[in-house]
Design an enzyme around this catalytic site. Structure first.
Site, PDB file in Angstrom:
ATOM      1  N   ARG A 196       0.906  -1.156   0.000  1.00 51.78           N
ATOM      2  CA  ARG A 196       0.000   0.000   0.000  1.00 51.78           C
ATOM      3  C   ARG A 196       0.941   1.200   0.000  1.00 51.78           C
ATOM      4  O   ARG A 196       1.627   1.449   0.982  1.00 51.78           O
ATOM      5  CB  ARG A 196      -0.906  -0.021   1.224  1.00 51.78           C
ATOM      6  CG  ARG A 196      -1.896  -1.186   1.200  1.00 51.78           C
ATOM      7  CD  ARG A 196      -2.931  -1.102   2.303  1.00 51.78           C
ATOM      8  NE  ARG A 196      -3.988  -2.075   2.099  1.00 51.78           N
ATOM      9  CZ  ARG A 196      -4.120  -3.220   2.785  1.00 51.78           C
ATOM     10  NH1 ARG A 196      -3.273  -3.508   3.745  1.00 51.78           N
ATOM     11  NH2 ARG A 196      -5.103  -4.053   2.537  1.00 51.78           N
TER      12      ARG A 196
ATOM     13  N   ASP B 260     -10.426  -1.384  -3.973  1.00 48.39           N
ATOM     14  CA  ASP B 260     -10.839   0.009  -4.217  1.00 48.39           C
ATOM     15  C   ASP B 260      -9.700   1.020  -4.028  1.00 48.39           C
ATOM     16  O   ASP B 260      -9.627   2.011  -4.757  1.00 48.39           O
ATOM     17  CB  ASP B 260     -12.069   0.383  -3.388  1.00 48.39           C
ATOM     18  CG  ASP B 260     -11.901   0.119  -1.910  1.00 48.39           C
ATOM     19  OD1 ASP B 260     -10.859  -0.454  -1.517  1.00 48.39           O
ATOM     20  OD2 ASP B 260     -12.802   0.483  -1.140  1.00 48.39           O
TER      21      ASP B 260
ATOM     22  N   ASP C  74     -12.403  -9.384   0.019  1.00 47.51           N
ATOM     23  CA  ASP C  74     -13.583  -8.739   0.624  1.00 47.51           C
ATOM     24  C   ASP C  74     -14.834  -8.753  -0.263  1.00 47.51           C
ATOM     25  O   ASP C  74     -15.945  -8.588   0.232  1.00 47.51           O
ATOM     26  CB  ASP C  74     -13.267  -7.278   0.988  1.00 47.51           C
ATOM     27  CG  ASP C  74     -12.102  -7.164   1.954  1.00 47.51           C
ATOM     28  OD1 ASP C  74     -11.843  -8.139   2.688  1.00 47.51           O
ATOM     29  OD2 ASP C  74     -11.439  -6.106   1.956  1.00 47.51           O
TER      30      ASP C  74
ATOM     31  N   GLU D 244     -25.487 -19.901  13.673  1.00 45.49           N
ATOM     32  CA  GLU D 244     -26.735 -19.574  14.374  1.00 45.49           C
ATOM     33  C   GLU D 244     -27.027 -18.076  14.278  1.00 45.49           C
ATOM     34  O   GLU D 244     -28.181 -17.653  14.385  1.00 45.49           O
ATOM     35  CB  GLU D 244     -26.651 -19.994  15.845  1.00 45.49           C
ATOM     36  CG  GLU D 244     -26.981 -21.449  16.103  1.00 45.49           C
ATOM     37  CD  GLU D 244     -26.044 -22.429  15.406  1.00 45.49           C
ATOM     38  OE1 GLU D 244     -24.823 -22.182  15.399  1.00 45.49           O
ATOM     39  OE2 GLU D 244     -26.529 -23.431  14.852  1.00 45.49           O
TER      40      GLU D 244
HETATM   41  O1  F6P Z   1      -8.824  -5.895   2.061  1.00 42.73           O
HETATM   42  C1  F6P Z   1      -8.369  -7.149   2.421  1.00 42.73           C
HETATM   43  C2  F6P Z   1      -8.150  -7.244   3.901  1.00 42.73           C
HETATM   44  O2  F6P Z   1      -7.716  -8.552   4.203  1.00 42.73           O
HETATM   45  C3  F6P Z   1      -9.355  -6.872   4.767  1.00 42.73           C
HETATM   46  O3  F6P Z   1     -10.301  -7.897   4.842  1.00 42.73           O
HETATM   47  C4  F6P Z   1      -8.678  -6.548   6.073  1.00 42.73           C
HETATM   48  O4  F6P Z   1      -9.452  -5.644   6.823  1.00 42.73           O
HETATM   49  C5  F6P Z   1      -7.390  -5.902   5.640  1.00 42.73           C
HETATM   50  O5  F6P Z   1      -7.153  -6.336   4.308  1.00 42.73           O
HETATM   51  C6  F6P Z   1      -6.201  -6.249   6.483  1.00 42.73           C
HETATM   52  O6  F6P Z   1      -5.129  -5.521   6.012  1.00 42.73           O
HETATM   53  P1  F6P Z   1      -3.618  -5.769   6.442  1.00 42.73           P
HETATM   54  O7  F6P Z   1      -3.145  -7.022   5.775  1.00 42.73           O
HETATM   55  O8  F6P Z   1      -2.898  -4.573   5.957  1.00 42.73           O
HETATM   56  O9  F6P Z   1      -3.618  -5.926   7.924  1.00 42.73           O
END
Ligand code: F6P
Length: 325
Positions: free
Chosen positions: A75, A106, A131, A191
């Site tokens: 990122r 996104d 996701d 549940e």
């Molecule tokens: O977007 C994918 C995801 O795995 C999400 O489900 C989760 O909230 C996030 O990335 C976790 O990010 P990181 O690997 O940076 O902790």
């Protein structure tokens, strides 16, 4: 527009099983069309730091079955700045790329959209995130594999929950959305399913507990990490306080959901989308995501994929409620 003859491919954001299958499809489709391929490592950072590697057909052999991403991912904060994007553009120009395929979610497409407003190198997106939260596509690469991972884990938890008549709160990923929780919850016979898109599920759970009808049974509550209640620990503590008769345990599945060999479904989806992404570039598309709707390939502008909200399937919610008993 000049003929596309050299393209880049990168993976960005959270990795997802099936990204490698998409890289393979992009590479092989491009080579089939006499287009050279450059792998850009570590997402947008690779554009800025010139982390370029040529990809030939044999470089993508033996990867369709692997989780993670051979190109690595990141990122990248610098790409969020105008200076960073300018450097990236200069480097892409330097090596003569006339198109780039970005595989991610996104955040990846937001960066790609801005880049395409500023510069003339077309970017095409392939939805890759566990996701499944992107508007304009029924499935994102990695979602199906993550679902299967969750279901396998919950099946195991069910065995021990059942042996002890315990209640487990299982937290699953999904960022701000409840797609993983909802579908895995149905598949695992949960549940209760607690997701950010619905507000009355905790109340329903409390009613069930109050009735005492499941006190001598196993109970699985799937909790989406993005739920406004604050996740599995918070919810479990609240329930513990109000219903001390229930023997409660908590499991946070975490990053195990992101790894593993992609399912057949994800491999096929990734192969179709990778193929379609190269075709989109050859058709002079830009700032566009390739997606799948009703089993057909579609093109969706980044603008829509990012801005519009994908809703959970309400009928699945109803089914989940009825089948929870
Ligand atoms: O977007 C994918 C995801 O795995 C999400 O489900 C989760 O909230 C996030 O990335 C976790 O990010 P990181 O690997 O940076 O902790």
């Amino acid at each position: 527009m000049a003929r596309i003859n050299k393209i880049g491919v990168l993976t960005s954001g959270g990795d997802a099983p099936g990204m490698n299958a998409a890289i393979r499809a992009v590479t092989r489709t491009a080579i089939y069309n006499n287009i050279e391929v450059i792998g850009i490592k570590e997402g947008y950072r690779g554009m800025i730091e010139k982390l370029f590697i040529p990809l030939w057909s044999h470089d993508v052999s033996d990867i369709i079955q692997r989780g993670g991403t051979i190109l690595k991912t990141a990122r990248c904060m610098e790409f969020k700045t105008a200076e960073g994007r300018q450097i990236a553009y200069n480097h892409l120009k330097e090596i003569g790329l006339n198109g780039v395929i970005v595989i991610g979610g996104d955040g990846t497409f937001t960066g790609a959209r801005i880049f395409n407003e500023e510069f003339d190198i077309p970017l095409i997106g392939i939805p890759g995130t566990i996701d499944n939260d992107l508007y304009g596509t029924d499935y994102t690469i990695g979602y199906d594999t993550a679902l299967n991972t969750v279901v396998q884990a919950v099946d195991k938890i069910r065995d021990t929950a059942s042996a002890h008549n315990r209640m487990f709160f299982v937290e699953v990923m999904g960022a701000e959305a409840g797609f993983i929780a909802l579908r895995s919850g149905i598949a695992a016979g949960a549940e209760a399913i607690i997701i950010p898109e619905v507000t009355d599920e905790v109340e329903k759970l409390k009613q069930m507990l109050k009735s005492g009808r499941r006190q001598r049974a196993s109970n699985i509550v799937i909790v989406a990490e993005g739920d406004e209640g604050g996740g599995a620990y918070k919810l479990a503590n609240d329930i513990k306080e109000h219903y001390p008769n229930y023997d409660i345990r908590i499991t946070v599945l975490g990053h195990v959901q992101r790894g593993g060999s992609p399912s057949a479904f994800d491999r096929v989806t990734a192969s179709r989308l990778g193929y379609a992404a190269v075709e989109a570039l050859m058709d002079d598309q830009k700032s566009t995501m390739v997606g799948i709707q009703n089993n057909e390939i579609v093109l969706v502008p980044f603008r829509k994929a990012i801005k519009l909200h994908k809703n959970v399937n309400r009928s699945l919610l109803e089914i989940a409620d009825v089948l929870a008993g």
